[in-house]
Design a protein around this motif. Structure first.
Motif, PDB file in Angstrom:
ATOM      1  N   ASP A  22       0.846  -1.196   0.000  1.00 26.00           N
ATOM      2  CA  ASP A  22       0.000   0.000   0.000  1.00 26.00           C
ATOM      3  C   ASP A  22       0.879   1.243   0.000  1.00 26.00           C
ATOM      4  OD1 ASP A  22      -1.940   1.887   0.356  1.00 26.00           O
ATOM      5  OD2 ASP A  22      -2.393   1.341   2.442  1.00 26.00           O
ATOM      6  N   SER A  23       0.894   1.998  -1.098  1.00 25.01           N
ATOM      7  CA  SER A  23       1.814   3.142  -1.192  1.00 25.01           C
ATOM      8  C   SER A  23       1.240   4.424  -0.614  1.00 25.01           C
ATOM      9  CB  SER A  23       2.199   3.388  -2.650  1.00 25.01           C
ATOM     10  OG  SER A  23       1.105   3.958  -3.351  1.00 25.01           O
ATOM     11  N   ASN A  24      -0.102   4.522  -0.548  1.00 29.64           N
ATOM     12  CA  ASN A  24      -0.686   5.797  -0.105  1.00 29.64           C
ATOM     13  C   ASN A  24      -1.469   5.668   1.201  1.00 29.64           C
ATOM     14  OD1 ASN A  24      -2.738   4.275  -1.123  1.00 29.64           O
ATOM     15  ND2 ASN A  24      -3.733   5.937  -2.239  1.00 29.64           N
ATOM     16  N   ASP A  26      -4.042   3.898   2.339  1.00 24.30           N
ATOM     17  CA  ASP A  26      -5.505   3.831   2.466  1.00 24.30           C
ATOM     18  C   ASP A  26      -5.933   2.413   2.851  1.00 24.30           C
ATOM     19  OD1 ASP A  26      -5.022   2.459   0.126  1.00 24.30           O
ATOM     20  OD2 ASP A  26      -6.444   3.584  -1.096  1.00 24.30           O
ATOM     21  N   ILE A  28      -5.256  -0.338   1.192  1.00 29.05           N
ATOM     22  CA  ILE A  28      -5.416  -1.223   0.030  1.00 29.05           C
ATOM     23  C   ILE A  28      -4.139  -1.164  -0.802  1.00 29.05           C
ATOM     24  CG2 ILE A  28      -6.816  -1.717  -2.027  1.00 29.05           C
ATOM     25  CD1 ILE A  28      -9.069  -0.069  -0.712  1.00 29.05           C
ATOM     26  N   ASP A  30      -1.667  -1.261  -4.060  1.00 27.38           N
ATOM     27  CA  ASP A  30      -1.888  -0.495  -5.284  1.00 27.38           C
ATOM     28  C   ASP A  30      -0.711  -0.649  -6.253  1.00 27.38           C
ATOM     29  OD1 ASP A  30       0.078   1.382  -4.163  1.00 27.38           O
ATOM     30  OD2 ASP A  30      -1.575   1.938  -2.812  1.00 27.38           O
ATOM     31  N   PRO A  75      -8.876   2.476  -6.581  1.00 23.89           N
ATOM     32  CA  PRO A  75      -7.948   2.380  -5.433  1.00 23.89           C
ATOM     33  C   PRO A  75      -6.579   1.794  -5.799  1.00 23.89           C
ATOM     34  CG  PRO A  75     -10.122   1.589  -4.819  1.00 23.89           C
ATOM     35  CD  PRO A  75     -10.155   1.795  -6.308  1.00 23.89           C
TER      36      PRO A  75
HETATM   37 CA    CA Z   1      -3.348   2.153  -1.461  1.00 24.67          CA
END
Ligand code: CA
Ligand code: TEU
Length: 568
Positions: A22-24, A26, A28, A30, A75
């Motif tokens: 999960d890079s951002n 949230d 989830i 990605d 997402p």
């Molecule tokens: Ca993400």
């Protein structure tokens, strides 16, 4: 003589986008997360990545219900991110394949929306619609087929008063491959859109289900149910080979590789036809012999560990001898996003044995013929999550439908529910879908926030960061095994496979032969030391021992879960 193609020597690493990285933050996984770990993936020694469905989807079946083939699930990122991912993968000398899911779409796909709008819609025939049957005035679906996720394969549509077919969830209506226009739309939207962007091939989902045949009732194998297992009827239908030939003509233009998913196919003549080079259908398939071991037609209605080693050997043999003496090709895999973890199933996830049995299984995979597939987390020896996880932690529709079915059928019987949960802890697809264990940190270092699915809390003892720096780790062992496989690829990737000790219930011994080169692989599948006599010709330990999964191995005994390979 079979032609030599890049994918034959390939080692493919499968990525499940929701759970990889999960890079951002949230919760989830990605596409930028995948890009950020391409160097890690490359360092394992693999040369190809396979990305599970990243297309736009309502996620009823984790992206295997596609609402738009030409877009990315927001997402996960955008089509631009995919272009970047393809370019970055190629820049590292690796290839990328996508999942091609064209047996069905999501019910939210615009094709289905149009199809269901009226009986006279120009797209009505793009899906499989049938009128009801009436038995004593009661409305019944056209046949008794059971869906892969339980219940009938037929869903009644109130608007137009017909049933539509769905071999999986009701939200996954089956496309009508009999319709020429539909097939052309599939090739253009699902395949060429991505081939033009540079993908190197496809893992083709449920590839043997496009031709449904006559759709007559299935034999009754479960008298308690109105719906019966029909996999042998809807798989490998009459026009299957013709459809794949047609599809292959498109793939050939792009020199794209294919690996098709081939469940419910005990008849090897079908399998051979799919993978024969001269037939021009698919390059290779995933057979289910190994991963279906110990299961009846009803996946979870099984006693955990009720299989014996000879059955396992037989299953491996079936897939290994498939292409012997012909122009076909095969695959080797133990895990994917539909299977629980191989250490928990075929080795032992007890603390003392998980690392040894993980290495032993890695050695076995290294030595098997065909294209090798490994699944994210397998390279660090991830195992099933524990029995005490609450049912709400299971996110897969397959798992929750099964639990619901047992609940209803048994009238909430606690004993039956406990045994259903034990089966899920053993076999559920959820075990492969937990976040990848990156670091010894909250949420396994996958995300800074609570992820969409709970991380297995064993990340303190099993994570990629720790294993990178540890020469005794499962990860380091996998790297070494992949190097050996490349160094001796003739014998390991292309050699002939022969089981030495079919009846032995503790040890699995096989040879690989390529011209005058021979390898002997001896694997201890028990948690105890086992006396072994290494076959004549291989006795010279110093000269012939290529690798052992333990340090200082004994001359005439294998340690618990030890694997050893000799080379002549
Ligand atoms: Ca993400
Ligand atoms: O799987 C199809 C399949 O035949 C099975 O292995 C299926 O996962 C099993 O019956 C469930 O217990 C493919 C995908 O790999 C799977 O993830 C999808 O759910 C399915 O197709 C539908 O697209």
């Amino acid at each position: 003589v079979a032609e030599h193609k890049w994918w034959k020597d390939g080692v493919v690493y499968q990525i499940y986008p929701a759970s990889f990285k999960d890079s951002n933050n949230d919760g989830i996984g990605d596409l930028p997360g995948i890009i950020s770990e391409l160097d890690y993936i490359k360092s394992i020694g693999v040369d190809t990545i396979w990305i599970c469905p990243m297309y736009d989807s309502p996620q009823v079946d984790m992206g295997y219900d596609i609402s738009d083939y030409e877009n990315v699930y927001p997402p996960y990122g955008t089509v631009d991110d995919m272009d970047k991912l393809i370019a970055e993968t190629h820049a590292r000398g690796m290839r990328v394949i996508l999942d091609l899911v064209v047996n069905h779409t999501s019910d939210q796909h615009k094709w289905f929306q149009e199809s269901r709008s009226s009986k006279t819609s120009p797209k009505r025939d793009w899906y499989i619609w049938r009128p009801a049957r009436y038995v004593n005035g009661i409305r019944k679906p056209p046949n008794n087929w059971m869906s892969n996720f339980g219940g009938s394969v037929w869903q009644w549509d109130e608007e137009t008063e017909e049933y539509y077919l769905h071999l999986f969830c009701p939200e996954q209506p089956d496309l009508n491959w009999e319709n020429e226009e539909t097939r052309q739309a599939i090739y253009k939207s699902a395949m060429e859109f991505w081939l033009k962007r540079g993908v190197d091939g496809f893992r083709v989902d449920t590839v043997n289900m496009y031709s449904k045949g006559s759709m007559v009732d299935a034999p009754i194998t479960d008298p308690r149910s109105e719906w019966q297992f029909a996999g042998l009827q809807y798989c490998n239908g009459p026009r299957m080979h013709e459809f794949l030939g047609e599809m292959n003509a498109i793939l050939e233009k792009y020199d794209a590789m294919t690996v098709g998913e081939c469940p419910n196919t005990p008849d090897m003549t079908h399998v051979l036809k799919y993978v024969s080079a001269q037939e021009k259908q698919l390059n290779m398939v995933f057979q289910f012999d190994v991963v279906d071991i110990g299961q009846g037609p009803y996946k979870f209605q099984t006693t955990p560990f009720n299989w014996k080693l000879p059955e396992f050997k037989k299953a491996i043999e079936t897939t290994q001898v498939l292409h012997r003496g012909n122009d076909g090709w095969t695959t080797a895999f133990l895990e994917n996003h539909d299977q629980s973890r191989s250490i928990s199933r075929f080795g032992s996830d007890a603390p003392a044995h998980r690392i040894p049995s993980g290495k032993m299984l890695a050695m076995m995979m290294m030595a098997l013929s065909g294209t090798l597939f490994i699944y994210q987390g397998q390279e660090i020896g991830m195992v099933n999550f524990p029995l005490d996880w609450d049912m709400t932690e299971y996110k897969d529709v397959d798992s929750s439908n099964y639990y619901k079915m047992v609940d209803e059928r048994s009238g909430h019987d606690e004993k039956e529910l406990a045994s259903a949960k034990a089966a899920l802890q053993h076999l559920s697809r959820d075990h492969a879908r937990v976040p990848m264990a990156w670091r010894n940190a909250a949420n396994a270092g996958f995300s800074a926030v609570k992820p969409w699915m709970r991380a297995n809390e064993d990340y303190a003892v099993c994570n990629a960061e720790q294993q990178k720096g540890d020469k005794n780790s499962v990860l380091s062992f996998w790297k070494r095994m992949i190097e050996l496989r490349r160094q001796y690829k003739d014998v390991f990737v292309h050699g002939d496979f022969d089981v030495v000790d079919m009846e032995n219930i503790d040890i699995f011994t096989f040879t690989k032969t390529w011209r005058n080169q021979k390898a002997l692989v001896v694997l201890n599948f028990t948690d105890k030391e086992q006396k072994v006599s290494i076959a004549a010709g291989f006795r010279d330990q110093k000269a012939n021992l290529l690798a052992s999964s333990v340090d200082n191995c004994a001359p005439d005994a294998l340690a618990a879960y030890e694997g050893r390979v000799y080379l002549l």
